[in-house]
Design a protein around this motif. Structure first.
Motif, PDB file in Angstrom:
ATOM      1  N   SER A 283       2.780   0.958  -8.797  1.00 28.87           N
ATOM      2  CA  SER A 283       2.292   2.286  -7.919  1.00 28.87           C
ATOM      3  C   SER A 283       2.682   2.592  -7.126  1.00 28.87           C
ATOM      4  O   SER A 283       3.758   1.885  -6.993  1.00 28.87           O
ATOM      5  CB  SER A 283       0.788   1.685  -7.918  1.00 28.87           C
ATOM      6  N   GLY A 284       2.478   4.312  -7.244  1.00 32.93           N
ATOM      7  CA  GLY A 284       3.102   4.395  -5.827  1.00 32.93           C
ATOM      8  C   GLY A 284       4.498   5.597  -6.179  1.00 32.93           C
ATOM      9  O   GLY A 284       5.566   5.120  -6.892  1.00 32.93           O
ATOM     10  N   GLY A 285       3.782   6.751  -5.957  1.00 34.13           N
ATOM     11  CA  GLY A 285       4.734   7.815  -6.936  1.00 34.13           C
ATOM     12  C   GLY A 285       4.263   7.492  -7.975  1.00 34.13           C
ATOM     13  O   GLY A 285       5.262   8.800  -8.638  1.00 34.13           O
TER      14      GLY A 285
ATOM     15  N   VAL B   6       0.530  -1.074   0.053  1.00 35.65           N
ATOM     16  CA  VAL B   6      -0.311   0.607  -0.077  1.00 35.65           C
ATOM     17  C   VAL B   6       0.718   1.501   0.255  1.00 35.65           C
ATOM     18  O   VAL B   6       0.325   2.473   0.003  1.00 35.65           O
ATOM     19  CB  VAL B   6      -0.665   0.369   1.124  1.00 35.65           C
ATOM     20  N   GLY B   7       2.086   0.924  -0.583  1.00 34.77           N
ATOM     21  CA  GLY B   7       3.110   2.405  -0.550  1.00 34.77           C
ATOM     22  C   GLY B   7       4.346   2.156   0.230  1.00 34.77           C
ATOM     23  O   GLY B   7       5.176   3.096   0.550  1.00 34.77           O
ATOM     24  N   ASN B   8       4.922   0.995   0.610  1.00 34.79           N
ATOM     25  CA  ASN B   8       5.860   0.717   1.577  1.00 34.79           C
ATOM     26  C   ASN B   8       6.741  -0.074   0.419  1.00 34.79           C
ATOM     27  O   ASN B   8       7.939  -0.926   0.920  1.00 34.79           O
ATOM     28  CB  ASN B   8       6.362  -0.131   2.609  1.00 34.79           C
ATOM     29  N   GLY B   9       6.110  -0.748  -0.083  1.00 38.91           N
ATOM     30  CA  GLY B   9       7.413  -1.747  -1.674  1.00 38.91           C
ATOM     31  C   GLY B   9       7.334  -3.032  -1.340  1.00 38.91           C
ATOM     32  O   GLY B   9       6.756  -3.407   0.401  1.00 38.91           O
ATOM     33  N   LEU B  10       7.627  -3.806  -2.323  1.00 40.93           N
ATOM     34  CA  LEU B  10       8.289  -5.667  -2.225  1.00 40.93           C
ATOM     35  C   LEU B  10       9.399  -5.622  -2.548  1.00 40.93           C
ATOM     36  O   LEU B  10      10.013  -5.062  -3.843  1.00 40.93           O
ATOM     37  CB  LEU B  10       6.550  -5.995  -3.178  1.00 40.93           C
TER      38      LEU B  10
ATOM     39  N   SER C 264       4.091  -1.504  -5.128  1.00 35.28           N
ATOM     40  CA  SER C 264       3.533  -0.390  -5.351  1.00 35.28           C
ATOM     41  C   SER C 264       4.337   0.178  -4.018  1.00 35.28           C
ATOM     42  O   SER C 264       3.888   0.032  -2.816  1.00 35.28           O
ATOM     43  CB  SER C 264       2.023  -0.783  -4.120  1.00 35.28           C
ATOM     44  N   GLY C 265       5.496   1.045  -4.054  1.00 33.54           N
ATOM     45  CA  GLY C 265       6.523   1.218  -3.307  1.00 33.54           C
ATOM     46  C   GLY C 265       5.866   3.281  -3.100  1.00 33.54           C
ATOM     47  O   GLY C 265       5.391   3.898  -3.447  1.00 33.54           O
ATOM     48  N   ARG C 266       7.067   3.163  -2.132  1.00 31.16           N
ATOM     49  CA  ARG C 266       7.098   5.121  -1.708  1.00 31.16           C
ATOM     50  C   ARG C 266       7.072   5.664  -2.110  1.00 31.16           C
ATOM     51  O   ARG C 266       8.456   5.647  -2.986  1.00 31.16           O
ATOM     52  CB  ARG C 266       8.343   4.984  -0.335  1.00 31.16           C
ATOM     53  N   GLY C 267       6.479   7.020  -2.232  1.00 33.17           N
ATOM     54  CA  GLY C 267       6.371   7.959  -3.219  1.00 33.17           C
ATOM     55  C   GLY C 267       5.331   8.994  -3.146  1.00 33.17           C
ATOM     56  O   GLY C 267       5.519   9.750  -4.129  1.00 33.17           O
ATOM     57  N   GLY C 268       4.236   7.479  -2.888  1.00 38.64           N
ATOM     58  CA  GLY C 268       2.974   8.680  -3.477  1.00 38.64           C
ATOM     59  C   GLY C 268       2.384   8.736  -1.774  1.00 38.64           C
ATOM     60  O   GLY C 268       3.306   9.240  -0.638  1.00 38.64           O
TER      61      GLY C 268
END
Length: 364
Positions: free
Chosen positions: A257-259, A187-191, A210-214
């Motif tokens: 996704s993410g950022g 949900v925004g911290n990455g795999l 879904s990484g950090r940045g968003g």
């Protein structure tokens, strides 16, 4: 606090982040090598993408956001209309609220009612019971299922989960019990690569890194606390670009996704190995600031600009962007060095004789 109130708080706090964001993230540390003779003709370009037995007409999707209250139901209706009008896939927000309160079913069902022929993904957490997951899929006639992982959100959440040890086993049980492809997403911290490599053995068909940045959900949940004493978890995890680089050649189809801020970020993510790219916060901001017509216009523009970028870069399909040379800079390059990712190979992907002949349009 009611589940509906929490959902409304999430939207409010996410929009506060969107309006306060600096505008920079680690996608800025990825650049394409410009080859002036690489371009192709626009009619040669297709946006279609395929992965895990799924085919989409474009490698762009509206990622999981919300649902569970009157206000968020209206948001889902407009998101579904935008997906329908542009042909992009869409995911529901977490449907846990529906499991707790079936009366909010309509706030999720609207995704299918307004988009009857579109590709719609249900979204559940890793603790969901199999029977509830089936109900969620049936409610929106989902074409795929997202299972979200969110330990860094649950930890500062006042009412959050504190038991994570059973998640892998439950993902495996859900994947074995449903008839649609299962996508695991953060949900925004990455795999990490290790996480991605573990997923096929659980029956998972694709991973959204879904990484950090968003949108930062640890920051959102900390903002809901009386003392906001988990500030050290803000910006936890790996960026989307870092996750894609880390999980290269993992054997599992990757989504990103993410950022994701603009079409160039979409192209960057595709070049780093994603099969499709999603956005949540940026699309939500457009919708809330300008209405559904503004979101339709944004999605249409992004698709047109992505096709233009593929034309300039000489990539007939999104998958062909993985043959383009990319340079990795700054802290992202340091991450790659520490994780054993060969950035030099990425910078020289088009250097084969065949690629050079293709670039100049000549024959042997």
């Amino acid at each position: 606090m009611s589940s509906a109130q929490r959902k409304d708080d999430h939207v409010r706090l996410a929009m506060e982040q969107q309006h306060a964001h600096s505008g920079r993230n680690q996608f800025d540390e990825v650049s394409f090598v410009h080859h002036a003779l690489a371009g192709i003709d626009r009619p040669q370009v297709s946006l279609a993408t395929a992965f895990a037995g799924i085919t989409w007409q474009a490698p762009l999707y509206i990622n999981a956001m919300t649902g569970g209250s009157v206000k968020t139901g209206a948001i889902n209706r407009d998101l579904a209309v935008a997906a329908r009008e542009t042909g992009v896939a869409i995911a529901s927000g977490s449907m846990h609220a529906y499991f707790k309160d079936p009366s909010c079913a309509g706030t999720f069902r609207v995704l299918r009612e307004e988009n009857p022929d579109g590709f719609v993904m249900a979204n559940v957490n890793a603790t969901a019971r199999v029977d509830d997951v089936r109900r969620a899929i049936d409610l929106i006639e989902a074409d795929a299922l997202q299972i979200h992982l969110n330990t860094a959100q649950e930890t500062p959440m006042p009412e959050g989960d504190r038991s994570f040890g059973s998640w892998a086993a439950q993902i495996e049980a859900i994947a074995a019990a449903v008839d649609v492809p299962v996508v695991v997403k953060e949900v925004g911290n990455g795999l990490s690569r290790q996480t991605v490599l573990a997923l096929p053995g659980l029956g998972v068909r694709a991973a959204d890194v879904s990484g950090r940045g968003g949108t930062d959900f640890a920051r959102i949940e900390n903002g809901r606390r009386d003392r906001a004493d988990y500030a050290y978890l803000h910006d936890w995890g790996q960026s989307t670009a870092a996750c894609l680089l880390d999980a290269q050649d993992s054997g599992l189809p990757l989504l990103a996704s993410g950022g994701v801020r603009h079409p160039l970020d979409v192209a960057r993510a595709l070049a780093l190995g994603a099969h499709a790219v999603g956005s949540s916060g940026g699309f939500l901001r457009t919708l809330l600031d300008g209405g559904v017509d503004a979101l339709v216009a944004q999605l249409t523009s992004w698709l047109d600009q992505l096709a233009a970028l593929q034309t300039m870069l000489g990539a007939p399909t999104p998958a062909d962007l993985t043959r383009c040379d990319v340079l990795i800079h700054g802290a992202l390059r340091d991450f790659c060095a520490d994780r054993g990712v060969d950035t030099r190979r990425l910078a020289q992907r088009s250097s084969s004789i065949d690629a050079l002949h293709e670039m100049t349009g000549s024959t042997r």
